[in-house]
Design a protein around this motif. Structure first.
Motif, PDB file in Angstrom:
ATOM      1  N   THR A 185      -8.540  -2.786   0.353  1.00 44.25           N
ATOM      2  CA  THR A 185      -7.428  -2.191   0.021  1.00 44.25           C
ATOM      3  C   THR A 185      -7.628  -1.608  -1.354  1.00 44.25           C
ATOM      4  O   THR A 185      -7.213  -0.897  -1.957  1.00 44.25           O
ATOM      5  CB  THR A 185      -6.240  -3.287  -0.030  1.00 44.25           C
ATOM      6  OG1 THR A 185      -6.302  -3.470   1.384  1.00 44.25           O
ATOM      7  CG2 THR A 185      -4.699  -2.634  -0.674  1.00 44.25           C
ATOM      8  N   SER A 212      -2.119   0.310  -4.636  1.00 40.97           N
ATOM      9  CA  SER A 212      -1.936  -0.891  -4.066  1.00 40.97           C
ATOM     10  C   SER A 212      -1.454  -2.057  -5.199  1.00 40.97           C
ATOM     11  O   SER A 212      -1.828  -1.691  -6.388  1.00 40.97           O
ATOM     12  CB  SER A 212      -3.092  -1.375  -3.198  1.00 40.97           C
ATOM     13  OG  SER A 212      -4.192  -1.739  -3.876  1.00 40.97           O
ATOM     14  N   ILE A 229       0.891  -1.025  -0.052  1.00 41.20           N
ATOM     15  CA  ILE A 229       0.029   0.096  -0.094  1.00 41.20           C
ATOM     16  C   ILE A 229       0.780   1.287  -0.070  1.00 41.20           C
ATOM     17  O   ILE A 229       1.643   1.304   0.875  1.00 41.20           O
ATOM     18  CB  ILE A 229      -0.858   0.111   1.266  1.00 41.20           C
ATOM     19  CG1 ILE A 229      -1.925  -1.227   1.244  1.00 41.20           C
ATOM     20  CG2 ILE A 229      -1.644   1.325   1.333  1.00 41.20           C
ATOM     21  CD1 ILE A 229      -2.659  -1.539   2.475  1.00 41.20           C
TER      22      ILE A 229
END
Ligand SMILES: *[C@@H]1O[C@H](CO)[C@@H](O)[C@H](O)[C@H]1NC(C)=O
Ligand SMILES: *[C@@H]1O[C@H](CO)[C@@H](O)[C@H](O)[C@H]1NC(C)=O
Ligand SMILES: *[C@@H]1O[C@H](CO)[C@@H](O)[C@H](O)[C@H]1NC(C)=O
Ligand SMILES: *[C@@H]1O[C@H](CO)[C@@H](O)[C@H](O)[C@H]1NC(C)=O
Ligand SMILES: *[C@@H]1O[C@H](CO)[C@@H](O)[C@H](O)[C@H]1NC(C)=O
Length: 121
Positions: free
Chosen positions: A80, A47, A27
């Motif tokens: 994410t 990501s 990330i």
């Protein structure tokens, strides 16, 4: 798009957060410039998980000073793959020494990424 509520103070303690992640989930948080308390912001990141990956993290706001760091939870269970999260900047102390951390849901010492330093006015 997900939204967060007010910040929750986690700890007012000496925290030494290692930046090496045990998981390998990548990330890259965008470093904010200046945030104003009570205003809406969009935090973005890059990501390496695809849309079918269920990776999640908690997003923390960290206020550093010469003796320690205070962490506030901005969001939990952030997916994410969203790569953006919006929220209202909570009523935290004014400081020029904040960072953001994307951390493991159950182990906040497992820091996936930390942004650069920015101010909250
Ligand atoms: C620095 O941060 C620590 C940990 O949160 C806190 O206990 C202390 O009061 C802070 N010091 C100042 C000058 O704000
Ligand atoms: C989060 O931390 C726990 C406890 O260390 C670990 O078992 C788990 O695999 C970690 N999750 C990820 C996604 O890395
Ligand atoms: C955040 O993103 C939304 C959707 O793209 C946009 O409408 C809004 O203006 C953005 N807010 C800020 C503060 O950039
Ligand atoms: C995150 O940043 C690292 C270091 O700059 C880079 O190697 C990596 O490709 C980036 N990952 C993504 C998903 O942008
Ligand atoms: C900012 O945080 C660093 C630790 O990350 C600390 O060494 C420094 O004293 C802090 N600066 C101020 C003005 O609090």
């Amino acid at each position: 798009m997900a939204s967060g509520h007010g910040a929750f103070v986690l700890a007012a303690a000496m925290l030494a957060a290692p930046l090496a992640s045990a998981s390998g989930m990548t990330i890259n948080l965008t470093t904010p410039t200046v945030w104003q308390r009570g205003t809406n912001v969009n935090e973005t990141w890059a990501s390496d998980v695809g849309p079918y990956n269920s990776g999640m993290f908690d997003l923390l706001l960290v206020n550093h000073n010469s003796t320690g760091a205070t962490r506030y939870t901005l969001a939990t269970n952030v997916l994410t793959y969203y790569e953006i999260f919006w929220f209202i900047v909570p009523n935290v102390p004014v400081s020029s020494n904040y960072t953001l951390q994307a951390v493991n849901l159950t182990n906040y010492a497992d820091v996936y990424d930390q942004s650069g330093t920015f101010s909250i006015d």
